[in-house]
Scaffold this active site. Sequence first.
Site, PDB file in Angstrom:
ATOM      1  N   ASP A  13      29.566 -23.129  19.280  1.00 53.34           N
ATOM      2  CA  ASP A  13      28.639 -24.248  19.532  1.00 53.34           C
ATOM      3  C   ASP A  13      27.253 -23.983  18.953  1.00 53.34           C
ATOM      4  O   ASP A  13      26.256 -24.514  19.455  1.00 53.34           O
ATOM      5  CB  ASP A  13      28.523 -24.541  21.039  1.00 53.34           C
ATOM      6  CG  ASP A  13      29.871 -24.753  21.704  1.00 53.34           C
ATOM      7  OD1 ASP A  13      30.677 -25.502  21.141  1.00 53.34           O
ATOM      8  OD2 ASP A  13      30.113 -24.169  22.777  1.00 53.34           O
ATOM      9  N   ASN A  40      41.222 -25.112  19.155  1.00 51.52           N
ATOM     10  CA  ASN A  40      40.470 -24.809  20.373  1.00 51.52           C
ATOM     11  C   ASN A  40      38.973 -24.901  20.166  1.00 51.52           C
ATOM     12  O   ASN A  40      38.205 -24.717  21.111  1.00 51.52           O
ATOM     13  CB  ASN A  40      40.837 -23.414  20.900  1.00 51.52           C
ATOM     14  CG  ASN A  40      40.605 -22.328  19.866  1.00 51.52           C
ATOM     15  OD1 ASN A  40      40.509 -22.596  18.670  1.00 51.52           O
ATOM     16  ND2 ASN A  40      40.527 -21.096  20.326  1.00 51.52           N
ATOM     17  N   HIS A  43      34.074 -29.014  15.913  1.00 51.00           N
ATOM     18  CA  HIS A  43      32.831 -29.094  15.154  1.00 51.00           C
ATOM     19  C   HIS A  43      32.393 -30.548  15.126  1.00 51.00           C
ATOM     20  O   HIS A  43      33.197 -31.437  14.848  1.00 51.00           O
ATOM     21  CB  HIS A  43      33.028 -28.588  13.724  1.00 51.00           C
ATOM     22  CG  HIS A  43      33.211 -27.112  13.625  1.00 51.00           C
ATOM     23  ND1 HIS A  43      33.555 -26.464  12.459  1.00 51.00           N
ATOM     24  CD2 HIS A  43      33.082 -26.145  14.552  1.00 51.00           C
ATOM     25  CE1 HIS A  43      33.635 -25.166  12.676  1.00 51.00           C
ATOM     26  NE2 HIS A  43      33.362 -24.950  13.942  1.00 51.00           N
ATOM     27  N   GLN A 179      34.308 -21.128  16.312  1.00 56.23           N
ATOM     28  CA  GLN A 179      33.850 -20.365  17.470  1.00 56.23           C
ATOM     29  C   GLN A 179      32.687 -19.449  17.078  1.00 56.23           C
ATOM     30  O   GLN A 179      31.836 -19.849  16.309  1.00 56.23           O
ATOM     31  CB  GLN A 179      35.020 -19.631  18.106  1.00 56.23           C
ATOM     32  CG  GLN A 179      36.076 -20.619  18.632  1.00 56.23           C
ATOM     33  CD  GLN A 179      37.286 -19.954  19.206  1.00 56.23           C
ATOM     34  OE1 GLN A 179      38.125 -19.455  18.468  1.00 56.23           O
ATOM     35  NE2 GLN A 179      37.395 -19.942  20.519  1.00 56.23           N
TER      36      GLN A 179
END
Length: 339
Positions: A13, A40, A43, A179
């Site tokens: 994030d 998972n 974006h 991630q």
Amino acid sequence: MPSVIVVGGQWGDEGKGSIIAYLALHDEPEIIARGGVGTNAGHSVVINGKKYAVRQLPTGFMQTKARLLVGAGVLVDPEVFFYELEHLKDFNVAERVGIDYRCAIIEPKHKEMDRKNDYLHGTIGTTGSGCGPANADRVMRVAKQAKDIKELEPYLTDVAAEVNDALDEGALVLVEGTQGFGLSLYYGTYPYVTSKDTTASAVASDVGIGPTRVDDVIVVFKSFPTRVGAGPFPTEMPMEEADRLGLIEYGTVTGRRRRVGWFDFEMARYAARINGATMLAVTMLDKYDKEAFGITDYDKLPRKAKEFIEEIEERVGVPVGLIKTGPELEHIIDLRENI
């Protein structure tokens, strides 16, 4: 022309999507390839006031001249893939996308296992997307591959061959990771991590790029790091403090509220070293200093914002090449010519 890898330096994030989108439009790469774990991680990017979120396809989809590829190391969920093709039909994505035929498949049983496993869902805080169980099946050599799914046949390709052919021809290849460093299976806050490595080395491998063919690694940090789910967060601030500062965010995939912390210089330096960063990108500078909102000229930044960027460069030991000052694509300061 070079290959450029973009990865996150915190717990995901970080705003990688907005950085990738800018590079896609500004630098006009011939190929944009997605590495990382799978669906998972989401974006998101804002285009003309409209927010788009992708979990499977490359975030640089808005560059309509680019070939979009999903590397062999990425898990593919056919349901998500076809949803995104429809969701992004205005960008002619279906005509430009290719999936490596060796990608492992996330099946409904994997998502069910992910959501029903008390340890994964309750203790670790998994997204429930099925990536962990699918990767486990892949390690056991029982996972299906993209070539086994008839509906995916029109999109199958050898991503590694395409990417290396493009590099041989002098094309620009942009590779996006998912991630963040703190979620790496090897280097993150184990066991509160994802199901594989998330560093630039792993992302390069995901799409079939050898170490000697990587030219630039951009590690992305946001001014206030966030984390979704359980796990250590040394600089975490109380939720009340986050509320006071207006730092209220929700996960793209889970919809859960993100935990917020102060910038961790020690972690940033370590992440930059392990990823082999050639430059940094700092996002959400306007959250750190509201007066920085929308500024596109570094010299016009307020003193507080400038001092923060200078401190990052000094303590992390890597120059800052890109700075996001707002949510829109044009809210960016590009300093790469100075590096």
